[in-house]
Design an enzyme around this catalytic site. Structure first.
Site, PDB file in Angstrom:
ATOM      1  N   LYS A 107     114.412 -86.379  60.386  1.00 27.09           N
ATOM      2  CA  LYS A 107     113.811 -87.230  61.429  1.00 27.09           C
ATOM      3  C   LYS A 107     112.558 -86.642  62.095  1.00 27.09           C
ATOM      4  CE  LYS A 107     117.772 -89.921  63.063  1.00 27.09           C
ATOM      5  NZ  LYS A 107     118.697 -90.099  64.216  1.00 27.09           N
ATOM      6  N   GLU A 156     108.161 -83.749  69.009  1.00 28.01           N
ATOM      7  CA  GLU A 156     108.078 -84.179  70.407  1.00 28.01           C
ATOM      8  C   GLU A 156     109.392 -84.034  71.178  1.00 28.01           C
ATOM      9  OE1 GLU A 156     104.784 -86.031  70.357  1.00 28.01           O
ATOM     10  OE2 GLU A 156     104.907 -85.670  68.204  1.00 28.01           O
TER      11      GLU A 156
END
Ligand SMILES: Cc1cc2nc3c(=O)[nH]c(=O)nc-3n(C[C@H](O)[C@H](O)[C@H](O)COP(=O)(O)OP(=O)(O)OC[C@H]3O[C@@H](n4cnc5c(N)ncnc54)[C@H](O)[C@@H]3O)c2cc1C
Ligand code: SF4
Lengths: 338, 734
Positions: B696, B700
């Site tokens: 994934k 961030e």
């Protein structure tokens, strides 16, 4: 950055001669403040007189049992010098509370005493600033003044002196030895830096052509009951919002001698003989510390953003005195306020 | 074969970086290199009435001074200036284009000289006179002029009515200041011009092909006229997604003077680039007495420039995190005389989720509920904005694992109830969320018969570890030791890649590698079977694997042909395959990463000094390709979150419209003394729907939630709710 001439002084007399000959000339030692200001076009010396190779790097005991520190002794060498660590740990602590290891390695004693304010307007040539450009106005008075002075301010300037080392030196009663065109002189460090009054562009009482040769510490070092506490916006590597140098001489729990100086609150290290007198002969208790804090902060005024400094200073003074009295000085290596 | 994927493999570029062998944009050189120094505007708005370079040109060593009035042609239409990350609406900034001043610090001249010092000195000799105009730079005083933006999140139900009728309500404004990225490496471009006039542009950027396309359109060049490279980037954090002005100036000078040119910005000048926009986040939550939510509204008002509408998704994260039948989200912009903001680590979420998670904490207090319990009561198994299930969502597990590691059950819920000597102790937590995106990326693999492979792609490695994960995935897929993999990145002539950002590069590049490696495997299988008396005779291609430098039968490694043999017999020195990654179109599921962040603060009760003594971040982000670089990513995010909570703020004097702390002495970020224990937990999150590897991305998520967890801990410690960031000690003493 402007273009400048570069001369390497061969001895102190040569440095003085070069300084006197060119009113636009500046001495350069470690360069950690001067070069930054030159890059910002705040300082525009016509000539740099490099004094870094002059023989002013000694730390020697004086006949009176004090210590004479050459103006070019690097801040780190001074802080880690065995005599300073043992006899003047307050000075070592204040130095280690300042800047970073790299800067302290470059910075000299003389340069540290002469470093200029960190007022943001002083650094920004696109804004008015009386210190940088006399008569242009003070942008801080009605502007961003969170870091500014609460004591000894004037209608022309509310800047602070950023030095940590000077705060401890003032508390310890240091002398500054000055060499100049008309010979040598010595003045108390407390009288070395000026208040802004109507001439904020003049930071110190150093005269034209004069150079700092050494700093002298008196015999009494307060090696047992001392502390340097610096409060800042992060836990290291930031200038003081408020800093306190405290030194006590205790007889049991009674204070026989007291020294107290503040940094980050005025145009010069702030010391009040009245506050110290109020401690002398008293028991080392928080109440008496509070009373001394009030005296030291007498006359404090604030602007739009720095009101907190007054209360912060008051509490920091009390805390530092407690640390000093308990012989549990603030460590400059721990990530924690004691 | 997973010898490398999922392991703590050390960076393959680590040695080059620490020994200085890795070269950055401002370090490349060329014969006769010229140096450019930027002259900046010192007013926020107006026109250049006169710009006089006469004195500057007199300085010995100065070659030229470029200004809007003296420069080679630049494209005259917005489309040409729109790079792939440019906001849809607006007219991108064009350096040295005309006499307009749009923001303080805008470049208005480039002094070019034989050396940098001369250029810098001569820059002080450029005289500028302005026609000044009235300006505004303050979001708070201009708040009333905010214009609304359409956001993708549709309203659900009737949030206003539900709020009005809610048993327990919390509403507040949270103010997040402007922040600047301050990557360690300064923005720099070195343009090297060869004899035929071709330009090699060494640029600090997060996307070489974006810069390449942009330069071609701005300067009306053919793709072959220039090449953009950026093998190493010393941090960028979003500031390098769009081409920055120094690349335009460097190319401008190189074209005008037909020389090689380097332009390096100063640290101070970097405050004239993009930034995380100041935002006022208004969050309102309405709850039933049992702690379930009935209404969520989140309205963000953010800064943008007068010439572009920059906005990111600040609001709407509650749609993914918390079940509520009624919701309303809006995002407003205030046009100011500033440069356009840009992406900064977890753009939108870092600010928006900070506000949401502080608000949830305040609601928990109002409901007398444990903050985790509140979040579990509101836990949403579906993304409510599109009403979709997730490909995977192990957020519950993040709460549980994080809480356990942190010791959350020992928390006394009453504020000011825990202490350690002179310090008040506070424990706070918050949720983090980010998107799991994937983008088209192509990779080329060249396998040579000695069992070495070169893997290449235009993607950048901005310090995140792309080199290393590409090598890991390739090594596993090709069955080779990682030492045999050579990775080439960040050259515009290499196979396609978008800018490196949004946490999409790990998944995207890894799957491009898999695709190209699969083609290599098929080719090798064909060759191996053709070897005389091949042990793989009769084995179907799908049953052939690459392992230990051989082509072998799956499950029977003894039946193998070495790569060298197979290629020799096939008379091939090299096999080259290039492949664009492919992700099955799937709109049926939402894709997100999540985290639960726990923070302990200790606050000196009298002095207000705050220390973040412990952070536990439990992250669910699918398969972690490299647990070492992954952990570093999260730690970096946590440290940045500490800064966002306690230190970072770009301070502006709105009387001058100038930034007053444009340097890293006064713009505070955490230093070592501010960073204590950080514990990173990767929660297992198998995901066979999102992509083949179940990856994934981690860029961030590390920062999201951290500032809120700290702010909530500060409240728990002190009983004071500070809603204006950063939380400095004066705010606690007030
Ligand atoms: C990022 C940063 C953080 C800092 N943080 C702190 C801090 O927390 N606390 C703190 O106290 N300081 C701090 N400093 C300041 C630092 O202590 C000073 O820059 C340093 O002490 C100056 O010494 P120098 O030898 O480098 O002086 P220079 O830069 O060489 O000179 C400074 C000035 O002193 C004059 N001068 C030098 N020597 C003499 C002499 N012998 N006689 C007369 N004039 C002389 C020069 O002409 C010049 O005007 C910081 C500096 C930086 C850059
Ligand atoms: S406080 Fe002093 S240094 Fe600062 S702007 Fe005013 S005059 Fe200048």
């Amino acid at each position: 950055m402007n273009n400048f001439q570069y001369s390497r002084a061969t001895d102190i007399a040569d440095a003085i001669r070069l300084l006197t000959a060119d009113p636009g000339a500046k001495l350069i030692a470690g360069g950690t403040n001067l070069i930054d200001l030159m890059k910002e076009n705040v300082e525009r010396p016509s000539r740099l007189i490099d004094i870094s190779r002059l023989p002013l790097r000694d730390i020697e005991e004086t006949a009176g049992g004090g210590l004479r520190i050459g103006a070019l002794v690097p801040n780190s060498d001074l802080a880690y010098h065995p005599l300073v660590e043992q006899r003047y740990p307050l000075l070592a602590a204040a130095i280690l509370a300042g800047a970073s290891a790299q800067l302290r390695n470059m910075a000299s004693v003389g340069g540290n005493l002469m470093q200029r304010t960190r007022c943001a307007y002083f650094y920004d040539t696109a804004t008015p600033c009386n210190k940088r450009e006399p008569g242009s106005g003070c942008s801080a008075i009605d502007g961003l003044n969170r870091n500014h002075a609460i004591l000894g301010t004037s209608a022309s300037c509310i800047a602070t002196n950023p030095s940590d080392m000077s705060v401890a030196l003032v508390a310890l009663g240091a002398l500054v030895h000055i060499a100049g065109p008309s010979g040598q002189r010595a003045i108390a460090l407390i009288d070395f830096h000026r208040l802004p009054e109507d001439k904020p562009h003049v930071d110190t009482n150093l005269g034209t052509g004069e150079i700092i040769a050494a700093v002298e510490l008196p015999k009494h070092g307060f090696a047992r009951n001392y502390s340097y506490l610096k409060i800042r916006d992060r836990l290291s590597y930031a200038f003081a919002l408020v800093s306190v140098a405290a030194a006590l001489e205790l007889d049991g729990n009674a204070i026989s001698e007291a020294r107290l100086a503040l940094g980050g609150v005025a145009h010069k290290p702030w010391r009040s003989l009245e506050a110290e007198a109020a401690l002398r002969g008293r028991a080392a208790t928080p109440d008496h510390f509070s009373r001394a804090a009030d005296l030291l902060l007498q006359g404090a005024t604030s602007r739009a953003h720095n009101r907190f400094k007054i209360e912060l200073a008051r509490r920091a003074i009390v805390r530092t005195l407690i640390q000093a009295a308990g012989a549990t000085p603030q460590s400059q290596a721990h990530k924690k306020i004691a | 074969m997973n010898a490398y994927v999922g392991t703590p493999t050390s960076r393959i570029d680590g040695r080059a970086k620490v020994t200085g062998a890795a070269k950055y944009a401002g370090e490349f050189s060329a014969d006769g290199l010229l140096y450019g120094f930027v002259v900046e505007a010192t007013i926020p708005r107006g026109r250049i009435a006169r710009i006089d370079a006469g004195d500057a040109l007199q300085v010995k060593g100065v070659v030229d001074v470029l200004t809007h009035a003296h420069r080679p042609p630049l494209a005259d239409n917005d489309d040409a200036w729109k790079d792939e990350v440019a906001p849809e609406k607006g007219s991108p900034f064009r350096p040295l284009y005309d006499d307009r001043i749009r923001f303080n610090g805008q470049p208005i001249a480039l002094v070019v000289a034989d050396d940098w010092e001369t250029a810098k000195f001569a820059a002080t000799r450029v005289r500028v006179e302005y026609d000044r105009e009235a300006f505004a730079t303050d979001l708070e005083s201009e708040h009333g002029k905010a214009g609304k933006l359409d956001r993708p999140h549709k309203p659900r139900g009737d949030a206003a009515a539900a709020l009005a009728g809610a048993a327990v309500r919390h509403q507040a404004d949270y103010v997040l200041p402007t922040e600047h990225h301050n990557p360690m490496e300064l923005y720099a471009t070195t343009v090297v011009r060869d004899g035929s006039g071709r330009l090699t542009v060494h640029d600090k950027t997060q996307g070489v092909q974006n810069v390449h396309k942009f330069l071609c359109s701005v300067f009306n060049k053919k793709p072959d006229d220039l090449r953009v490279v950026s093998p190493y980037v010393g941090g960028a954090f979003g500031s390098g997604l769009r081409p920055q002005y120094q690349v335009v100036l460097a190319v401008l000078a190189a074209l005008e003077l037909k020389r090689s040119v380097r332009v390096v910005l100063t640290r101070q000048q970097m405050y004239g680039l993009g930034y995380r926009p100041m935002t006022i986040e208004r969050v309102a939550l309405g709850a039933r007495p049992d702690g379930t939510l009935d209404a969520v509204t989140h309205e963000a008002t953010a800064v943008t420039s007068r010439y572009e509408d920059f906005s990111r998704n600040d609001t709407g994260w509650a749609e993914q995190l918390y079940k509520s039948p009624n919701s309303l989200f809006s995002h407003k912009l205030v046009d100011l005389d500033l440069s356009t903001p840009c992406d900064m680590r977890a753009p939108g979420a870092a600010s928006g989720v900070c506000a949401l998670e502080c608000a949830m904490d305040e609601l928990a207090v109002a409901l007398k509920l444990d903050p985790i319990e509140l979040r579990l009561k509101c836990y949403s198994d579906r993304d409510q904005s599109e009403d979709l299930p997730y490909t995977s969502k192990q957020l519950r597990e993040c709460y549980a694992r994080g809480a356990e590691a942190f010791g959350w059950t020992r928390r006394n819920p009453a504020p000011r109830s825990m202490r350690d000597g002179k310090e008040l102790v506070g424990w706070g937590m918050a949720t983090g969320v980010w998107e799991a995106l994937q983008m088209p990326v192509a990779v080329r693999i060249v396998l040579t018969s000695n069992g070495h492979a070169e893997v290449s792609c235009a993607a950048s490695d901005i310090g995140t570890g792309t080199y290393t994960i590409v090598a890991q995935v390739a090594a596993d897929a090709l069955g080779l030791p990682i030492e045999n993999i050579d990775v080439k990145l960040a050259d515009s002539t290499l196979p396609q890649a978008p800018v490196e950002g949004g946490s999409w590069m790990a998944a995207s590049s890894a799957h491009a590698v898999l695709g190209a490696a699969e083609d290599i495997r098929l080719e090798l299988a064909r060759l191996a079977k053709a070897v005389p008396a091949s042990p793989l005779g009769g084995v179907d291609a799908p049953d052939v694997i690459l392992v230990d430098g051989t082509i072998a039968k799956a499950g029977d490694k003894a039946r193998a042909v070495s790569i060298a043999d197979a290629m020799r017999h096939g008379k091939l020195e090299r096999i080259e395959k290039q492949k664009l990654n492919h992700f099955a179109e799937d709109k049926s599921h939402a894709r997100n990463t999540h985290s639960a962040v726990f923070a302990e603060v200790k606050v000196d009760e009298e002095l207000g000094v705050i220390r973040v003594t412990r952070v536990v971040s439990a992250v669910a982000a699918g398969r972690i390709l490299n647990t070492k670089t992954g952990r570093s990513q999260i730690m970096g995010g946590v440290v940045w979150g500490i800064g966002m909570a306690l230190h970072e703020e770009t301070v502006m004097d709105h009387r001058f419209g100038r930034i007053m702390n444009a340097n890293i002495a006064e713009y505070h970020i955490p230093v070592n003394a501010d960073v204590h224990d950080i514990d990173v937990i990767f929660v297992d999150e198998p995901d066979d729907r999102i992509n083949r590897l179940g990856v994934k991305g981690l860029g961030e998520i590390g920062i999201v939630g951290v500032p809120a967890a700290i702010a909530n801990a500060v409240y728990h410690a002190t009983g004071k709710r500070i809603r204006r960031f950063p939380i400095t000690l004066d705010k606690l003493l007030d």
